[in-house]
Design a protein around this motif. Sequence first.
Motif, PDB file in Angstrom:
ATOM      1  N   LEU A 189       0.821  -1.206   0.000  1.00 29.24           N
ATOM      2  CA  LEU A 189       0.000   0.000   0.000  1.00 29.24           C
ATOM      3  C   LEU A 189       0.858   1.261   0.000  1.00 29.24           C
ATOM      4  CD1 LEU A 189      -2.779  -1.083   2.527  1.00 29.24           C
ATOM      5  CD2 LEU A 189      -3.103  -0.620   0.090  1.00 29.24           C
ATOM      6  N   LYS A 190       2.023   1.198   0.648  1.00 29.98           N
ATOM      7  CA  LYS A 190       2.898   2.369   0.697  1.00 29.98           C
ATOM      8  C   LYS A 190       3.508   2.681  -0.670  1.00 29.98           C
ATOM      9  CE  LYS A 190       2.478   3.212   5.096  1.00 29.98           C
ATOM     10  NZ  LYS A 190       1.764   4.438   5.563  1.00 29.98           N
ATOM     11  N   THR A 191       3.542   1.700  -1.570  1.00 28.18           N
ATOM     12  CA  THR A 191       4.121   1.931  -2.895  1.00 28.18           C
ATOM     13  C   THR A 191       3.104   2.478  -3.901  1.00 28.18           C
ATOM     14  OG1 THR A 191       3.654  -0.342  -3.616  1.00 28.18           O
ATOM     15  CG2 THR A 191       5.767   0.062  -2.523  1.00 28.18           C
ATOM     16  N   LEU A 192       1.836   2.515  -3.552  1.00 28.04           N
ATOM     17  CA  LEU A 192       0.817   3.022  -4.473  1.00 28.04           C
ATOM     18  C   LEU A 192       0.944   4.542  -4.606  1.00 28.04           C
ATOM     19  CD1 LEU A 192      -2.325   0.954  -3.383  1.00 28.04           C
ATOM     20  CD2 LEU A 192      -0.587   0.389  -5.089  1.00 28.04           C
ATOM     21  N   PRO A 193       0.654   5.072  -5.789  1.00 23.93           N
ATOM     22  CA  PRO A 193       0.775   6.528  -6.002  1.00 23.93           C
ATOM     23  C   PRO A 193      -0.221   7.303  -5.145  1.00 23.93           C
ATOM     24  CG  PRO A 193      -0.276   5.475  -7.899  1.00 23.93           C
ATOM     25  CD  PRO A 193       0.232   4.370  -7.017  1.00 23.93           C
ATOM     26  N   PHE A 211     -10.864   1.749  -2.741  1.00 23.79           N
ATOM     27  CA  PHE A 211     -10.298   0.402  -2.593  1.00 23.79           C
ATOM     28  C   PHE A 211     -10.679  -0.493  -3.766  1.00 23.79           C
ATOM     29  CE2 PHE A 211     -11.119  -3.996  -1.221  1.00 23.79           C
ATOM     30  CZ  PHE A 211      -9.824  -4.388  -0.952  1.00 23.79           C
ATOM     31  N   ARG A 212     -11.951  -0.483  -4.142  1.00 23.79           N
ATOM     32  CA  ARG A 212     -12.431  -1.400  -5.170  1.00 23.79           C
ATOM     33  C   ARG A 212     -11.874  -1.086  -6.556  1.00 23.79           C
ATOM     34  NH1 ARG A 212     -18.815  -2.361  -6.866  1.00 23.79           N
ATOM     35  NH2 ARG A 212     -18.406  -3.883  -8.539  1.00 23.79           N
ATOM     36  N   HIS A 213     -11.834   0.186  -6.916  1.00 25.34           N
ATOM     37  CA  HIS A 213     -11.476   0.564  -8.280  1.00 25.34           C
ATOM     38  C   HIS A 213     -10.019   0.991  -8.447  1.00 25.34           C
ATOM     39  CE1 HIS A 213     -15.664   0.289  -9.519  1.00 25.34           C
ATOM     40  NE2 HIS A 213     -16.007   1.042  -8.478  1.00 25.34           N
ATOM     41  N   MET A 214      -9.312   1.239  -7.344  1.00 19.59           N
ATOM     42  CA  MET A 214      -7.945   1.733  -7.483  1.00 19.59           C
ATOM     43  C   MET A 214      -6.937   0.875  -6.710  1.00 19.59           C
ATOM     44  SD  MET A 214      -8.741   5.810  -7.208  1.00 19.59           S
ATOM     45  CE  MET A 214      -7.087   6.240  -7.712  1.00 19.59           C
ATOM     46  N   GLN A 215      -7.149   0.739  -5.407  1.00 17.78           N
ATOM     47  CA  GLN A 215      -6.163   0.018  -4.610  1.00 17.78           C
ATOM     48  C   GLN A 215      -6.136  -1.473  -4.929  1.00 17.78           C
ATOM     49  OE1 GLN A 215      -7.520   1.316  -0.690  1.00 17.78           O
ATOM     50  NE2 GLN A 215      -5.664   2.547  -0.457  1.00 17.78           N
ATOM     51  N   PRO A 217      -7.115  -3.298  -7.647  1.00 22.95           N
ATOM     52  CA  PRO A 217      -6.481  -3.683  -8.922  1.00 22.95           C
ATOM     53  C   PRO A 217      -4.960  -3.545  -8.900  1.00 22.95           C
ATOM     54  CG  PRO A 217      -8.433  -2.358  -9.328  1.00 22.95           C
ATOM     55  CD  PRO A 217      -8.181  -2.302  -7.856  1.00 22.95           C
ATOM     56  N   MET A 218      -4.443  -2.528  -8.204  1.00 21.84           N
ATOM     57  CA  MET A 218      -2.991  -2.348  -8.155  1.00 21.84           C
ATOM     58  C   MET A 218      -2.315  -3.297  -7.171  1.00 21.84           C
ATOM     59  SD  MET A 218      -2.378   1.769  -8.591  1.00 21.84           S
ATOM     60  CE  MET A 218      -3.618   2.322  -7.410  1.00 21.84           C
ATOM     61  N   LEU A 219      -3.103  -3.963  -6.334  1.00 29.45           N
ATOM     62  CA  LEU A 219      -2.541  -4.905  -5.362  1.00 29.45           C
ATOM     63  C   LEU A 219      -2.571  -6.352  -5.851  1.00 29.45           C
ATOM     64  CD1 LEU A 219      -4.030  -3.599  -1.993  1.00 29.45           C
ATOM     65  CD2 LEU A 219      -1.647  -3.470  -2.727  1.00 29.45           C
ATOM     66  N   ARG A 220      -3.002  -6.591  -7.081  1.00 23.92           N
ATOM     67  CA  ARG A 220      -3.158  -7.966  -7.550  1.00 23.92           C
ATOM     68  C   ARG A 220      -1.827  -8.722  -7.571  1.00 23.92           C
ATOM     69  NH1 ARG A 220      -7.510  -7.345 -12.537  1.00 23.92           N
ATOM     70  NH2 ARG A 220      -9.383  -7.206 -11.226  1.00 23.92           N
ATOM     71  N   ARG A 221      -0.778  -8.084  -8.047  1.00 16.67           N
ATOM     72  CA  ARG A 221       0.517  -8.751  -8.078  1.00 16.67           C
ATOM     73  C   ARG A 221       0.994  -9.092  -6.670  1.00 16.67           C
ATOM     74  NH1 ARG A 221       2.043 -11.106 -12.768  1.00 16.67           N
ATOM     75  NH2 ARG A 221       1.429  -9.801 -14.535  1.00 16.67           N
ATOM     76  N   ASN A 222       0.824  -8.157  -5.756  1.00 16.24           N
ATOM     77  CA  ASN A 222       1.215  -8.424  -4.374  1.00 16.24           C
ATOM     78  C   ASN A 222       0.347  -9.508  -3.747  1.00 16.24           C
ATOM     79  OD1 ASN A 222       1.381  -5.222  -4.934  1.00 16.24           O
ATOM     80  ND2 ASN A 222       3.175  -5.912  -3.810  1.00 16.24           N
ATOM     81  N   ARG A 298      -6.434 -13.043 -14.954  1.00 17.82           N
ATOM     82  CA  ARG A 298      -7.171 -11.852 -14.516  1.00 17.82           C
ATOM     83  C   ARG A 298      -6.387 -10.587 -14.900  1.00 17.82           C
ATOM     84  NH1 ARG A 298      -9.353 -13.464  -8.438  1.00 17.82           N
ATOM     85  NH2 ARG A 298     -10.723 -15.179  -9.096  1.00 17.82           N
ATOM     86  N   ASP A 299      -5.064 -10.628 -14.755  1.00 16.58           N
ATOM     87  CA  ASP A 299      -4.272  -9.463 -15.153  1.00 16.58           C
ATOM     88  C   ASP A 299      -4.379  -9.194 -16.644  1.00 16.58           C
ATOM     89  OD1 ASP A 299      -3.490  -9.031 -12.583  1.00 16.58           O
ATOM     90  OD2 ASP A 299      -1.565 -10.055 -12.761  1.00 16.58           O
ATOM     91  N   ASP A 300      -4.398 -10.270 -17.456  1.00 11.60           N
ATOM     92  CA  ASP A 300      -4.522 -10.091 -18.900  1.00 11.60           C
ATOM     93  C   ASP A 300      -5.875  -9.472 -19.261  1.00 11.60           C
ATOM     94  OD1 ASP A 300      -2.030 -11.173 -19.203  1.00 11.60           O
ATOM     95  OD2 ASP A 300      -2.751 -13.211 -19.633  1.00 11.60           O
ATOM     96  N   ARG A 301      -6.941  -9.930 -18.570  1.00  6.35           N
ATOM     97  CA  ARG A 301      -8.250  -9.362 -18.831  1.00  6.35           C
ATOM     98  C   ARG A 301      -8.316  -7.895 -18.408  1.00  6.35           C
ATOM     99  NH1 ARG A 301     -12.041 -14.312 -16.510  1.00  6.35           N
ATOM    100  NH2 ARG A 301     -11.465 -15.869 -18.105  1.00  6.35           N
ATOM    101  N   ALA A 302      -7.669  -7.604 -17.278  1.00  4.68           N
ATOM    102  CA  ALA A 302      -7.660  -6.216 -16.811  1.00  4.68           C
ATOM    103  C   ALA A 302      -6.903  -5.313 -17.771  1.00  4.68           C
ATOM    104  CB  ALA A 302      -7.053  -6.135 -15.425  1.00  4.68           C
TER     105      ALA A 302
END
Length: 302
Positions: A189-193, A211-215, A217-222, A298-302
């Motif tokens: 979470l600290k690495t998110l813009p 959380f749903r639309h921004m955090q 999706p960006m946390l999927r790899r983690n 899921r990442d490819d679809r996103a």
Amino acid sequence: MSRRPRAAARRSRADRRTWGLAYLFVAPTVLLTVVFSIVPLVMLGWRSLHKGNVFGTSLRFVGLRNYKDMLAEGGGRTLGVTAEYTVAFVLLTMLLGLGLALLLNARVPGTRRLRAPFIIPLVVPAVATALIWSNLFAPRFGLVNRLLSGLGLDEVDFMSRPGPALAMVVLFGTWQFFGQNVILYLAALKTLPQDVMEAASVDGAGGWQRFRHMQWPMLRRNTLLILVVTTLTGLQTFTQIYVLTSGGPDGATRTALYYVYDDGFAKFDAGRADAMGMLLFLISLVVTGLQIAMLGRRDDRA
């Protein structure tokens, strides 16, 4: 005309030196991986096809008979218990880890003091904490049963009933390891813009929408990393089973690694123990591969 071949020869020698240094630096890691991972794995697979003692003497080839005997002698139920424990353990540790990481990241007043309690179970020896938990859930004089009695509820014998025993082990494992997921999620979470999050707040996006639309999706790899690590931790649980329940009651908490220990070092049946160990490795490999593939799609679809 002669300068070009010379320059090409010098570049070729430089490339060879560069690759030579690269292989030299990588060699210790490769050597340690082969000696301590690949070789023991090959030996485990080879021993699982033989009958003999734990010291590897008097071995005779029996093929897949060890696997058949292992599944017939409670191995199938053990794998089921391992699956139940792992699913509950993964869900609880990941949900609690993510929820508390979001709370800490939101800078709610007073939450900074909660960071230390999440880390303490990770650094305290598992045997010591397991002994404390066994006293907490003791049948008559444990703190949990005293609280139940004080509330007018019936006491629960966690040690001799299958359902409560498994629930107690799951709760202990969750308490012991969910702090690790809190740390991993909080670091992610600290690495998110932060400027993007602040812009979304200015535009009127609420906490759930951010959380749903921004955090998320960006946390999927983690989340992939945390899911894999947590799943492998659940599949390889042993210490809490050994200290709290010893696989009981009636095998209700007998996980795969405890089966390996019990058959290999208590009953001295190395064949069945090796078969269970090899099967657990294959299951861990398949589950991890499926998790990576599903999240990759899921990442490819996103």
